[in-house]
Structures are given as C-alpha cells and as structure tokens.
Design an enzyme around this catalytic site. Structure first.
Site, PDB file in Angstrom:
ATOM      1  N   GLN A   1       0.848  -1.199   0.000  1.00 54.77           N
ATOM      2  CA  GLN A   1       0.000   0.000   0.000  1.00 54.77           C
ATOM      3  C   GLN A   1       0.887   1.253   0.000  1.00 54.77           C
ATOM      4  OE1 GLN A   1      -3.308  -0.198  -0.321  1.00 54.77           O
ATOM      5  NE2 GLN A   1      -3.445   2.024  -0.476  1.00 54.77           N
TER       6      GLN A   1
ATOM      7  N   ALA B   1      -5.339   5.092  -0.714  1.00 57.18           N
ATOM      8  CA  ALA B   1      -5.403   5.272   0.735  1.00 57.18           C
ATOM      9  C   ALA B   1      -3.979   5.370   1.255  1.00 57.18           C
ATOM     10  CB  ALA B   1      -6.116   4.093   1.372  1.00 57.18           C
TER      11      ALA B   1
ATOM     12  N   SER C   1      -5.953   1.568   4.368  1.00 63.26           N
ATOM     13  CA  SER C   1      -6.621   0.871   3.265  1.00 63.26           C
ATOM     14  C   SER C   1      -7.366  -0.358   3.757  1.00 63.26           C
ATOM     15  CB  SER C   1      -5.592   0.423   2.225  1.00 63.26           C
ATOM     16  OG  SER C   1      -6.219  -0.458   1.303  1.00 63.26           O
TER      17      SER C   1
ATOM     18  N   HIS D   1      -7.899  -2.807   2.064  1.00 67.80           N
ATOM     19  CA  HIS D   1      -7.257  -3.997   1.486  1.00 67.80           C
ATOM     20  C   HIS D   1      -6.280  -4.645   2.472  1.00 67.80           C
ATOM     21  CE1 HIS D   1      -9.010  -4.171  -2.496  1.00 67.80           C
ATOM     22  NE2 HIS D   1      -9.010  -2.860  -2.495  1.00 67.80           N
TER      23      HIS D   1
ATOM     24  N   GLU E   1     -16.672   3.452  -6.216  1.00 71.42           N
ATOM     25  CA  GLU E   1     -15.919   2.294  -6.712  1.00 71.42           C
ATOM     26  C   GLU E   1     -16.887   1.123  -6.844  1.00 71.42           C
ATOM     27  OE1 GLU E   1     -12.392   1.333  -4.483  1.00 71.42           O
ATOM     28  OE2 GLU E   1     -11.444   3.253  -4.945  1.00 71.42           O
TER      29      GLU E   1
ATOM     30  N   HIS F   1     -15.393  -2.379  -5.608  1.00 76.95           N
ATOM     31  CA  HIS F   1     -14.781  -2.663  -4.306  1.00 76.95           C
ATOM     32  C   HIS F   1     -15.835  -3.167  -3.314  1.00 76.95           C
ATOM     33  CE1 HIS F   1     -11.732  -1.699  -1.029  1.00 76.95           C
ATOM     34  NE2 HIS F   1     -12.858  -1.828  -0.335  1.00 76.95           N
TER      35      HIS F   1
HETATM   36 ZN   LIG Z   1     -10.472  -1.854  -3.596  1.00 81.46          ZN
END
Ligand SMILES: [Zn+2]
Length: 319
Positions: A207, A228, A233, A235, A288, A291
């Site tokens: 990230q 991010a 994030s 993720h 998004e 996501h």
């Molecule tokens: Zn994403």
C-alpha cells in the site's frame, strides 16, 4: 332552655364546619400554588418560556440529558433542534457538532448533517486529532477509513489464496472472506455471471508503494485522491475484494450484468458495496463499483436494507 342549648350546639358545629372548609380550601389553594411554583422550576416549563411548544419541550426533556436540556433552557429558541431529534441516526454525543455544522453549512439537509458529523466527515480527512487506531475486536466488522487505521504491522490471520477459477493470479484474502466469495462466485456462475477478483489483500508495504507512486507524481493531495495512505486501506484487512468480470474496467464495470448481480445479491453472502455512488462526502472515496467488503451476512443485510454507507452504520450501531 333545651331549644337554646341545641341552637348553641348547632352554631358550634357550623363554625367547625366552616373552619374545616376554609382549612381544606386554603390547603388546596396552597398546594396548587406550591405545585405551580414547583412546575415553574422545571426545564419543561422553562423551555416553553424560551418559545418551544409543550410537546417540543417534552421531546427535548425525553431525548436529551440534563446538561443538554440546560443548554436549550439558557439559549434562544433553536429552530433545528426538534427536527434534529427526529433524525433516525441522531446521536446525542454529537449534538454540539451538529449545531456547529448547521451554523457553518446551512444548505445541507439535517439528514446529511447527522450523517456527516456521525462519520466525522465534518473534519478534514486524516485529521490528526480525529484519527485513531481501529478497534480490532470488531473482527470482520472492523472499520478502516480515513479516520480509523490499522497499525502498520497489522497482518490478518488466515490469509488464503483465492481460487483461479474466480480470480486473477496472486490474489488472497482471509479465509472467511474467501469462503464467502467462492460461495458467491459459484452462485453467480450458475446464473451465467463470471466474477473475477483482480485485487484483494495488500500488506502495508505494498500500500505504501502504491501511495508513493501517486505521491511522487502529484503530491499529497493527488495521492490522497487516488490511494489510501498506508494503514488506512481496507485492502490491508484481507476483507476487501476488487471484483470485476471479463472485459471490464473501473470505468465500465457498473454497466455490466456482473455489477447488477452483485448489487442485488452480494449482501446475501456477507458483502457490501463499500464506496457507493454519490456518497463520496461520507466515505472519503470516489465511487468504486468494484470494491466489495466482507462484513458477514447479518451486517451486510442490514446495511443493504438501510441503504446507508458502512461508515454510517458503524458510527451508529457499532461504536
Ligand atoms: Zn479496492
């Protein structure tokens, strides 16, 4: 002589009765006056003097604590407070921030004001005084956004690879997320929809690299717009998946059948669309359509039914 005696007795009785009646009336009057006096000491009465109706005054008393009641007793009538109290997601701890926000931005609806303040979007993203380490005890329901971060060393347990039938190579997620995703992808396939994950778990380091790429080409503001900051994030939780289908990109995924299918079905498998359209001012992220975030079936269903962002849901139901 006997007659006179009776008359005298009757007179005394009459006097006693009159005295008793006077005493009773006097006492009643006194009690009434006392009660009136006592009532005038109450906030309910004082609020009506400020200009609230009796019903409005009762609403303030019922919904607010003593300290906040006093604020409205001691200040001129506030034209927003009654409607604010009726807002579904009104939280008393945010009262003064709602009022400040209304004063500074009176074009917003009260519903928006409540949502914005609840998720701290009245502050700058990454505001130093607001950011905090997220509560890991919430497990798959943890909130990671521009005010709630994961420590840089945080690594989720149980990271597993996602089967290549439903993902591009090198994708992984927590086991619970992966299992739910595979169930969902199998169900979608039965209806002729191919789901494909193209980004998923990212550790803090990757990230950082992604953020730095944007940072070096355009500075902080530019980087913050597209990535991010490390630790912020979703993720990094291992609970977030970027889902596409064949021949789709970030710019056209929301026009695909796969997207439509996800909108109508993803909550049944515990996933929510994390950054919906037109909610950028609450999530801090552009829309998004790809996501998705695993939060569990029960929570995903509630978020779906209420039609609110996860940031709002978390602020109201989880914090
Ligand atoms: Zn994403």
């Amino acid at each position: 002589m006997k007659k006179l005696k009776l008359k005298k007795g009757a007179k005394i009785i009459l006097i006693i009765i009159v005295v008793i009646v006077i005493l009773i009336l006097g006492t009643c009057f006194g009690i009434k006056k006392y009660n009136e006096y006592k009532y005038k000491q109450t906030n309910e009465y004082k609020l009506t003097v400020v200009g609230y109706t009796l019903d409005e005054s009762k609403k303030i008393i019922n919904k607010l604590n003593d300290e906040n009641e006093l604020y409205f007793v001691n200040n001129p009538k506030n034209e927003y407070i009654i409607k604010l109290l009726d807002e579904t997601y009104f939280m008393e701890k945010n009262l003064s921030e709602y009022l400040d926000y209304i004063e500074e931005n009176n074009s917003n609806s009260l519903q928006d004001v409540v949502a914005i303040v609840n998720v701290h979007a009245n502050k700058d993203w990454y505001d130093e005084k607001t950011v905090k380490s997220t509560d890991l005890s919430k497990e798959e329901k943890i909130l990671v956004n521009k005010f709630n971060y994961l420590d840089k060393s945080y690594v989720p347990k149980d990271i597993v690879n996602i089967d290549l039938s439903y993902a591009y190579s090198d994708n992984s997620a927590t086991k619970i997320t992966n299992d739910a995703y595979i169930n969902m992808a199998v169900a979608a396939k039965k209806e002729g929809i191919q789901l494909l994950v193209n980004s998923s778990y990212r550790d803090c380091e990757s990230q950082q690299e992604a953020y730095d790429d944007y940072y070096y080409s355009g500075g902080t503001e530019y980087a913050d717009k597209y990535a991010a900051r490390p630790g912020y994030s979703e993720h990094q939780t291992g609970l977030a998946l970027d889902i596409f289908t064949y021949n789709s990109t970030t710019s056209n995924f929301d026009k695909t059948d796969a997207f439509n299918w996800l909108v109508n079905n993803s909550y049944k498998y515990g996933f929510i669309l994390r950054y919906p359209k037109d909610k950028e001012y609450l999530t801090g992220y552009n829309y998004e359509s790809w996501h998705y975030r695993y939060v569990g079936v029960e929570t995903a269903t509630k978020v779906h039914e209420l039609g609110i962002t996860y940031d709002e849901y978390y602020a109201f139901f989880m914090e």
